[in-house]
Design a protein around this motif. Structure first.
Motif, mmCIF file in Angstrom:
data_model
loop_
_atom_site.group_PDB
_atom_site.id
_atom_site.type_symbol
_atom_site.label_atom_id
_atom_site.label_comp_id
_atom_site.label_asym_id
_atom_site.label_seq_id
_atom_site.Cartn_x
_atom_site.Cartn_y
_atom_site.Cartn_z
ATOM 1 N N ILE A 78 113.008 45.180 57.840
ATOM 2 C CA ILE A 78 113.995 46.207 58.159
ATOM 3 C C ILE A 78 113.220 47.490 58.442
ATOM 4 O O ILE A 78 112.038 47.594 58.115
ATOM 5 N N GLU A 79 113.895 48.432 59.053
ATOM 6 C CA GLU A 79 113.273 49.725 59.318
ATOM 7 C C GLU A 79 114.211 50.826 58.842
ATOM 8 O O GLU A 79 115.401 50.814 59.159
ATOM 9 N N SER A 80 113.659 51.762 58.056
ATOM 10 C CA SER A 80 114.436 52.935 57.675
ATOM 11 C C SER A 80 114.040 54.079 58.609
ATOM 12 O O SER A 80 112.869 54.217 58.973
ATOM 13 N N LEU A 81 115.029 54.855 59.028
ATOM 14 C CA LEU A 81 114.808 55.968 59.947
ATOM 15 C C LEU A 81 115.395 57.221 59.321
ATOM 16 O O LEU A 81 116.548 57.223 58.878
ATOM 17 N N TYR A 82 114.581 58.250 59.256
ATOM 18 C CA TYR A 82 114.952 59.529 58.640
ATOM 19 C C TYR A 82 114.838 60.588 59.739
ATOM 20 O O TYR A 82 113.760 60.762 60.315
ATOM 21 N N ALA A 83 115.919 61.316 60.028
ATOM 22 C CA ALA A 83 115.901 62.248 61.158
ATOM 23 C C ALA A 83 116.394 63.638 60.773
ATOM 24 O O ALA A 83 117.022 63.821 59.736
ATOM 25 N N HIS A 84 116.139 64.591 61.656
ATOM 26 C CA HIS A 84 116.465 66.017 61.541
ATOM 27 C C HIS A 84 115.565 66.712 60.513
ATOM 28 O O HIS A 84 115.945 67.704 59.904
ATOM 29 N N LEU A 85 114.361 66.197 60.308
ATOM 30 C CA LEU A 85 113.490 66.703 59.249
ATOM 31 C C LEU A 85 112.936 68.095 59.548
ATOM 32 O O LEU A 85 112.760 68.473 60.705
ATOM 33 N N TYR A 86 112.628 68.807 58.473
ATOM 34 C CA TYR A 86 111.956 70.092 58.572
ATOM 35 C C TYR A 86 110.440 69.880 58.556
ATOM 36 O O TYR A 86 109.719 70.456 59.350
ATOM 37 N N THR A 87 109.974 69.041 57.613
ATOM 38 C CA THR A 87 108.552 68.697 57.577
ATOM 39 C C THR A 87 108.396 67.193 57.498
ATOM 40 O O THR A 87 109.276 66.475 57.021
ATOM 41 N N ILE A 88 107.247 66.717 57.970
ATOM 42 C CA ILE A 88 106.849 65.316 57.860
ATOM 43 C C ILE A 88 105.590 65.292 57.007
ATOM 44 O O ILE A 88 104.620 65.993 57.312
ATOM 45 N N GLU A 89 105.599 64.494 55.952
ATOM 46 C CA GLU A 89 104.489 64.464 54.997
ATOM 47 C C GLU A 89 103.688 63.164 55.050
ATOM 48 O O GLU A 89 102.879 62.903 54.158
ATOM 49 N N VAL A 90 103.910 62.324 56.060
ATOM 50 C CA VAL A 90 103.213 61.048 56.194
ATOM 51 C C VAL A 90 102.697 60.915 57.622
ATOM 52 O O VAL A 90 103.067 61.693 58.509
ATOM 53 N N GLU A 91 101.878 59.879 57.841
ATOM 54 C CA GLU A 91 101.304 59.627 59.169
ATOM 55 C C GLU A 91 101.519 58.168 59.555
ATOM 56 O O GLU A 91 101.583 57.301 58.678
ATOM 57 N N PRO A 92 101.598 57.877 60.858
ATOM 58 C CA PRO A 92 101.735 56.479 61.283
ATOM 59 C C PRO A 92 100.603 55.620 60.722
ATOM 60 O O PRO A 92 99.447 56.044 60.653
ATOM 61 N N GLY A 93 100.955 54.417 60.285
ATOM 62 C CA GLY A 93 99.996 53.491 59.707
ATOM 63 C C GLY A 93 99.816 53.657 58.212
ATOM 64 O O GLY A 93 99.216 52.799 57.554
ATOM 65 N N GLN A 94 100.336 54.732 57.657
ATOM 66 C CA GLN A 94 100.199 54.986 56.219
ATOM 67 C C GLN A 94 101.102 54.054 55.428
ATOM 68 O O GLN A 94 102.265 53.869 55.770
ATOM 69 N N MET A 95 100.578 53.484 54.365
ATOM 70 C CA MET A 95 101.396 52.686 53.453
ATOM 71 C C MET A 95 102.061 53.646 52.475
ATOM 72 O O MET A 95 101.421 54.564 51.966
#
Length: 162
Positions: A69-86
């Motif tokens: 499954i995929e969770s999607l979180y939108a309208h964010l102010y900040t992003i604290e993770v990077e693609p590929g990060q576990m």
């Protein structure tokens, strides 16, 4: 639910906001719903704003089987993770925003069957491939703690009060 502002299409996720409403949750932390791998982070601007997508391995009712499954979180102010990060369940992944001023602050949250599908517009005439986030999460937690939607009724009533 069907939304007349979007041609009576169905909203494919849920908009989560603090009980205080308005911008009372701006900058509040967002946490991953389960262990997974960050598949995408982006700033699309406009109606989506900043988003995080995380792929999760989910057990199937058949013993020893699983699906993604995929969770999607939108309208964010900040992003604290990077693609590929576990990430682990409960790990801080970003903060609630307002899509660059497009809306009052809130989290647009989707749970999608599979992963990697097109972002889309958040609304559609069909809901195939999308889970109701609240019902999905309650079903996962209820296996261990016997939760149900009725337990949220007092908070929901308070959030809908004028």
């Amino acid at each position: 639910m069907e939304n007349p502002k979007f041609g009576y299409r169905f909203h494919l996720g849920e908009d989560w906001n603090y009980i205080g409403g308005g911008d009372s949750d701006f900058g509040s932390p967002i946490y991953s719903i389960a262990n997974g791998i960050v598949s995408l982070t982006a700033d699309y601007g406009g109606g989506w704003g900043k988003i995080v997508r995380i792929v999760h391995k989910h057990p199937s009712p058949e013993k020893g089987q699983f699906f993604f499954i995929e969770s999607l979180y939108a309208h964010l102010y900040t992003i604290e993770v990077e693609p590929g990060q576990m990430v682990r369940k409960g790990e801080w992944i970003g903060t609630i925003g307002d899509a660059g001023g497009s809306y009052p602050s809130h989290l647009h949250f989707e749970i999608r069957a599979g992963f990697g599908s097109a972002l889309g517009g958040g609304y559609s005439f069909g809901t195939d491939g999308f889970f109701s986030p609240t019902k999905f999460l309650i079903a996962q937690v209820s296996k261990e703690k016997l939760m149900n939607e009725d337990q949220f009724a007092p908070a929901l009533e308070k959030s809908l009060a004028p």
